[in-house]
Design a protein around this motif. Structure first.
Motif, PDB file in Angstrom:
ATOM      1  N   ALA A   1       8.161   0.583 -16.042  1.00  0.00           N
ATOM      2  CA  ALA A   1       9.301  -0.152 -15.304  1.00  0.00           C
ATOM      3  C   ALA A   1       9.868   0.667 -14.395  1.00  0.00           C
ATOM      4  CB  ALA A   1      10.409  -0.278 -16.390  1.00  0.00           C
ATOM      5  N   GLU A   2       9.631   2.024 -14.198  1.00  0.00           N
ATOM      6  CA  GLU A   2       9.958   3.043 -13.279  1.00  0.00           C
ATOM      7  C   GLU A   2       9.137   2.675 -11.997  1.00  0.00           C
ATOM      8  OE1 GLU A   2       9.899   6.914 -14.363  1.00  0.00           O
ATOM      9  OE2 GLU A   2      11.665   6.687 -15.975  1.00  0.00           O
ATOM     10  N   VAL A   3       7.826   2.406 -12.162  1.00  0.00           N
ATOM     11  CA  VAL A   3       6.920   2.497 -11.133  1.00  0.00           C
ATOM     12  C   VAL A   3       7.107   1.000 -10.688  1.00  0.00           C
ATOM     13  CG1 VAL A   3       4.632   1.995 -10.628  1.00  0.00           C
ATOM     14  CG2 VAL A   3       5.151   3.849 -11.965  1.00  0.00           C
ATOM     15  N   ALA A   4       7.322  -0.063 -11.277  1.00  0.00           N
ATOM     16  CA  ALA A   4       8.020  -1.336 -10.802  1.00  0.00           C
ATOM     17  C   ALA A   4       9.053  -1.334  -9.919  1.00  0.00           C
ATOM     18  CB  ALA A   4       7.888  -2.307 -11.841  1.00  0.00           C
ATOM     19  N   GLY A   5       9.913  -0.495 -10.114  1.00  0.00           N
ATOM     20  CA  GLY A   5      11.188  -0.359  -9.769  1.00  0.00           C
ATOM     21  C   GLY A   5      11.231   0.293  -8.361  1.00  0.00           C
ATOM     22  N   MET A   6      10.185   0.845  -8.202  1.00  0.00           N
ATOM     23  CA  MET A   6      10.023   1.638  -6.861  1.00  0.00           C
ATOM     24  C   MET A   6       9.532   0.613  -5.640  1.00  0.00           C
ATOM     25  SD  MET A   6       8.101   5.103  -8.168  1.00  0.00           S
ATOM     26  CE  MET A   6       7.782   5.794  -6.585  1.00  0.00           C
ATOM     27  N   ALA A   7       8.976  -0.412  -6.133  1.00  0.00           N
ATOM     28  CA  ALA A   7       8.503  -1.583  -5.075  1.00  0.00           C
ATOM     29  C   ALA A   7       9.377  -1.664  -3.866  1.00  0.00           C
ATOM     30  CB  ALA A   7       8.212  -2.949  -5.910  1.00  0.00           C
ATOM     31  N   GLY A   8      10.610  -2.214  -4.163  1.00  0.00           N
ATOM     32  CA  GLY A   8      11.424  -2.250  -2.916  1.00  0.00           C
ATOM     33  C   GLY A   8      11.417  -1.156  -2.035  1.00  0.00           C
ATOM     34  N   ALA A   9      11.648   0.005  -2.380  1.00  0.00           N
ATOM     35  CA  ALA A   9      11.782   1.254  -1.471  1.00  0.00           C
ATOM     36  C   ALA A   9      10.482   1.394  -0.628  1.00  0.00           C
ATOM     37  CB  ALA A   9      11.826   2.468  -2.338  1.00  0.00           C
ATOM     38  N   LEU A  10       9.137   0.979  -1.361  1.00  0.00           N
ATOM     39  CA  LEU A  10       8.105   1.051  -0.647  1.00  0.00           C
ATOM     40  C   LEU A  10       7.695  -0.152   0.231  1.00  0.00           C
ATOM     41  CD1 LEU A  10       5.968   2.287  -3.811  1.00  0.00           C
ATOM     42  CD2 LEU A  10       6.705   3.556  -2.005  1.00  0.00           C
ATOM     43  N   GLY A  11       8.651  -1.094   0.423  1.00  0.00           N
ATOM     44  CA  GLY A  11       8.290  -2.160   1.327  1.00  0.00           C
ATOM     45  C   GLY A  11       7.458  -3.294   0.667  1.00  0.00           C
ATOM     46  N   LEU A  12       7.559  -3.304  -0.603  1.00  0.00           N
ATOM     47  CA  LEU A  12       6.903  -4.199  -1.231  1.00  0.00           C
ATOM     48  C   LEU A  12       7.813  -5.587  -1.787  1.00  0.00           C
ATOM     49  CD1 LEU A  12       4.558  -2.057  -3.162  1.00  0.00           C
ATOM     50  CD2 LEU A  12       3.952  -3.105  -1.055  1.00  0.00           C
ATOM     51  N   GLU A  13       7.432  -6.628  -1.846  1.00  0.00           N
ATOM     52  CA  GLU A  13       8.494  -7.882  -1.913  1.00  0.00           C
ATOM     53  C   GLU A  13       8.571  -8.139  -3.526  1.00  0.00           C
ATOM     54  OE1 GLU A  13       6.576 -11.894  -0.728  1.00  0.00           O
ATOM     55  OE2 GLU A  13       6.490 -10.619   0.914  1.00  0.00           O
ATOM     56  N   THR A  14       7.296  -7.801  -4.277  1.00  0.00           N
ATOM     57  CA  THR A  14       7.248  -8.297  -5.427  1.00  0.00           C
ATOM     58  C   THR A  14       6.838  -7.124  -6.405  1.00  0.00           C
ATOM     59  OG1 THR A  14       5.092  -9.289  -5.582  1.00  0.00           O
ATOM     60  CG2 THR A  14       7.117 -10.628  -4.965  1.00  0.00           C
ATOM     61  N   ALA A  15       7.190  -7.209  -7.573  1.00  0.00           N
ATOM     62  CA  ALA A  15       6.677  -6.223  -8.691  1.00  0.00           C
ATOM     63  C   ALA A  15       6.436  -6.825  -9.939  1.00  0.00           C
ATOM     64  CB  ALA A  15       7.353  -4.974  -8.768  1.00  0.00           C
ATOM     65  N   GLU A  16       5.604  -6.393 -10.842  1.00  0.00           N
ATOM     66  CA  GLU A  16       5.393  -6.886 -12.014  1.00  0.00           C
ATOM     67  C   GLU A  16       4.639  -5.665 -12.973  1.00  0.00           C
ATOM     68  OE1 GLU A  16       3.315 -10.641 -13.291  1.00  0.00           O
ATOM     69  OE2 GLU A  16       4.428 -11.601 -11.751  1.00  0.00           O
ATOM     70  N   VAL A  17       5.326  -5.788 -14.434  1.00  0.00           N
ATOM     71  CA  VAL A  17       4.500  -4.694 -15.409  1.00  0.00           C
ATOM     72  C   VAL A  17       3.701  -5.674 -16.165  1.00  0.00           C
ATOM     73  CG1 VAL A  17       4.903  -3.450 -17.404  1.00  0.00           C
ATOM     74  CG2 VAL A  17       6.307  -3.104 -15.368  1.00  0.00           C
ATOM     75  N   LEU A  18       2.528  -5.119 -16.206  1.00  0.00           N
ATOM     76  CA  LEU A  18       1.581  -6.036 -17.190  1.00  0.00           C
ATOM     77  C   LEU A  18       1.390  -5.377 -18.347  1.00  0.00           C
ATOM     78  CD1 LEU A  18      -1.039  -6.839 -14.254  1.00  0.00           C
ATOM     79  CD2 LEU A  18       0.839  -8.342 -15.147  1.00  0.00           C
ATOM     80  N   THR A  19       1.658  -5.563 -19.409  1.00  0.00           N
ATOM     81  CA  THR A  19       1.223  -4.921 -20.798  1.00  0.00           C
ATOM     82  C   THR A  19       0.093  -5.578 -21.473  1.00  0.00           C
ATOM     83  OG1 THR A  19       3.817  -4.702 -21.110  1.00  0.00           O
ATOM     84  CG2 THR A  19       2.417  -4.474 -23.073  1.00  0.00           C
ATOM     85  N   VAL A  20      -0.685  -4.573 -21.823  1.00  0.00           N
ATOM     86  CA  VAL A  20      -2.006  -4.786 -22.423  1.00  0.00           C
ATOM     87  C   VAL A  20      -2.161  -4.356 -23.688  1.00  0.00           C
ATOM     88  CG1 VAL A  20      -2.938  -5.160 -20.041  1.00  0.00           C
ATOM     89  CG2 VAL A  20      -3.295  -2.688 -21.377  1.00  0.00           C
ATOM     90  N   GLU A  21      -3.004  -4.821 -24.341  1.00  0.00           N
ATOM     91  CA  GLU A  21      -3.418  -4.432 -25.773  1.00  0.00           C
ATOM     92  C   GLU A  21      -5.201  -3.750 -25.432  1.00  0.00           C
ATOM     93  OE1 GLU A  21      -3.086  -3.143 -29.722  1.00  0.00           O
ATOM     94  OE2 GLU A  21      -1.481  -4.789 -28.563  1.00  0.00           O
ATOM     95  N   VAL A  22      -5.139  -2.511 -25.829  1.00  0.00           N
ATOM     96  CA  VAL A  22      -6.361  -1.719 -25.525  1.00  0.00           C
ATOM     97  C   VAL A  22      -7.206  -1.852 -26.646  1.00  0.00           C
ATOM     98  CG1 VAL A  22      -7.424   0.390 -24.852  1.00  0.00           C
ATOM     99  CG2 VAL A  22      -5.486  -0.408 -23.641  1.00  0.00           C
ATOM    100  N   GLY A  23      -8.393  -2.276 -26.634  1.00  0.00           N
ATOM    101  CA  GLY A  23      -9.238  -2.286 -27.941  1.00  0.00           C
ATOM    102  C   GLY A  23     -10.003  -1.018 -28.110  1.00  0.00           C
ATOM    103  N   THR A  24     -11.335  -0.952 -28.618  1.00  0.00           N
ATOM    104  CA  THR A  24     -12.124   0.216 -29.234  1.00  0.00           C
ATOM    105  C   THR A  24     -13.465   0.072 -28.518  1.00  0.00           C
ATOM    106  OG1 THR A  24     -12.551  -0.783 -31.047  1.00  0.00           O
ATOM    107  CG2 THR A  24     -10.605   0.553 -31.242  1.00  0.00           C
ATOM    108  N   GLU A  25     -13.970  -1.200 -28.123  1.00  0.00           N
ATOM    109  CA  GLU A  25     -15.155  -1.333 -27.536  1.00  0.00           C
ATOM    110  C   GLU A  25     -15.588  -0.295 -26.440  1.00  0.00           C
ATOM    111  OE1 GLU A  25     -18.475  -4.616 -26.786  1.00  0.00           O
ATOM    112  OE2 GLU A  25     -16.531  -5.379 -27.382  1.00  0.00           O
ATOM    113  N   GLY A  26     -16.731   0.248 -26.614  1.00  0.00           N
ATOM    114  CA  GLY A  26     -17.281   1.197 -25.538  1.00  0.00           C
ATOM    115  C   GLY A  26     -16.495   2.420 -25.313  1.00  0.00           C
ATOM    116  N   GLY A  27     -15.359   2.668 -26.314  1.00  0.00           N
ATOM    117  CA  GLY A  27     -14.652   4.221 -26.311  1.00  0.00           C
ATOM    118  C   GLY A  27     -13.254   4.163 -25.492  1.00  0.00           C
ATOM    119  N   PRO A  28     -12.500   4.878 -25.542  1.00  0.00           N
ATOM    120  CA  PRO A  28     -11.059   4.717 -25.152  1.00  0.00           C
ATOM    121  C   PRO A  28     -11.151   4.461 -23.921  1.00  0.00           C
ATOM    122  CG  PRO A  28     -11.587   7.163 -25.886  1.00  0.00           C
ATOM    123  CD  PRO A  28     -12.518   6.283 -26.317  1.00  0.00           C
TER     124      PRO A  28
END
Length: 333
Positions: free
Chosen positions: A76-103
């Motif tokens: 959330a902190e990273v996404a909140g930096m978008a405006g100060a960096l000159g970026l008009e949009t920001a999204e946090v993508l939450t993922v589920e990490v599996g186990t195949e192939g190693g971490p």
């Protein structure tokens, strides 16, 4: 009084992003994948500067892998930096990490899947990734260790498609310097210092040792090797794709049949690419399909003496029957 230009490191990262986006039509959306580390933070800042001047829209994506405490807050902190960096949009993508192939592989797969889905949903022309020349060198060394052929040492592609890596010619020290010059404070991911991860050991131990024993410039030389190898690998892959169409007798989900005679006429480097292509088309996970697997299948063509089927990842098998090579779910009827 003459105007003072940006810090050299800032100029370098901006120039790299500008060149990476030269072919993107005006008005399109470009996204920066940003973890908050120095590389991706410098990337996001450079995109925020370059995009409006190039007539482009710019946004930020950050991925929460949920692998450590506080990851959601950090994202959330990273996404909140978008405006100060000159970026008009920001999204946090939450993922589920599996186990195949190693971490490491599982986290990478989850991350790219989320980035791809977000790019589709938002209609983005490109997603920028912050991999540097040092990352490229690490990738080449890991490819050499796997011994899985030319493609494995050709490293990461720079650009031209959806995912673009503007910094592959830029050392990590430059992104760190750019952040410092811009007054940005990168986040140091603890995972990047954890020796349980292979890439961390390459970064912290192997590359410094090579630089010490062989002299400076090893990372640059490895990255140059990747560029040369990629050109050759791309040419061979294009040849193999045409050959696959000539060899394939059937290609139906979960089963591929190839003509042995057509395979026998191909140079080994092309034939093995065709076999890898066929195995993946039949359902073998590409990340689990090694050179050893492909060579074992290749022996069904080059050293045929009635041997049994070759087992492949994903529950597949390859078997030679009556002048054809069949790759399908095991056991093959």
């Amino acid at each position: 009084m003459a105007s003072v230009g940006p810090h050299p490191a800032v100029a370098d990262v901006r120039r790299a992003v500008r060149e990476a986006l030269a072919d993107v039509p005006g008005g399109r959306l470009v996204l920066a994948a940003c973890s908050g580390g120095a590389d991706s933070l410098a990337l996001a800042a450079a995109l925020g500067f370059v995009a409006p001047r190039a007539g482009l829209r710019a946004g930020l994506l950050t991925v929460d892998h949920r692998l450590q405490p506080g990851s959601a807050e950090r994202a959330a902190e990273v996404a909140g930096m978008a405006g100060a960096l000159g970026l008009e949009t920001a999204e946090v993508l939450t993922v589920e990490v599996g186990t195949e192939g190693g971490p490491e592989a599982a986290a990478r797969d989850a991350r790219y899947r989320a980035l791809g889905e977000a790019a589709d949903r938002l209609g983005a022309a490109a997603v920028l990734l912050g991999h540097t020349r040092d990352d490229q060198a690490e990738t080449v060394l890991l490819g050499l260790a796997r011994g899985s052929g030319l493609r494995s040492i050709s490293g990461m592609a720079g650009g031209g498609g959806r995912y673009r890596r503007p910094f592959l010619e830029i050392p990590r020290a430059t992104t760190v310097a750019a952040c410092r010059a811009l007054g940005l404070t990168p986040w140091d991911d603890p995972h990047n210092a954890n020796p349980r991860y292979t890439r961390v050991r390459v970064r912290a131990r192997i590359l410094p040792l090579l630089e010490e024993e062989l002299g400076p410039g090893v990372a640059e030389a490895l990255a140059r090797t990747a560029r040369l190898a990629r050109d050759d690998a791309d040419a061979l892959d294009e040849w193999a794709e045409r050959a696959y169409l000539d060899c394939a007798l059937s290609d139906i989900g979960g089963s591929v049949t190839l003509a042995v005679r057509a395979l026998e006429d191909l140079p080994g480097a092309v034939r093995r690419r065709v076999l890898r292509r066929a195995a993946i088309a039949a359902g073998a996970p590409s990340g689990a399909l090694s050179a050893t697997h492909v060579h074992a299948v290749d022996r069904l063509i080059t050293h045929w003496h009635g041997q049994k089927a070759v087992d492949l990842p994903g529950g597949l098998a390859a078997v030679r029957r009556y002048g054809t090579l069949i790759l399908a779910i095991s056991p093959i009827p």
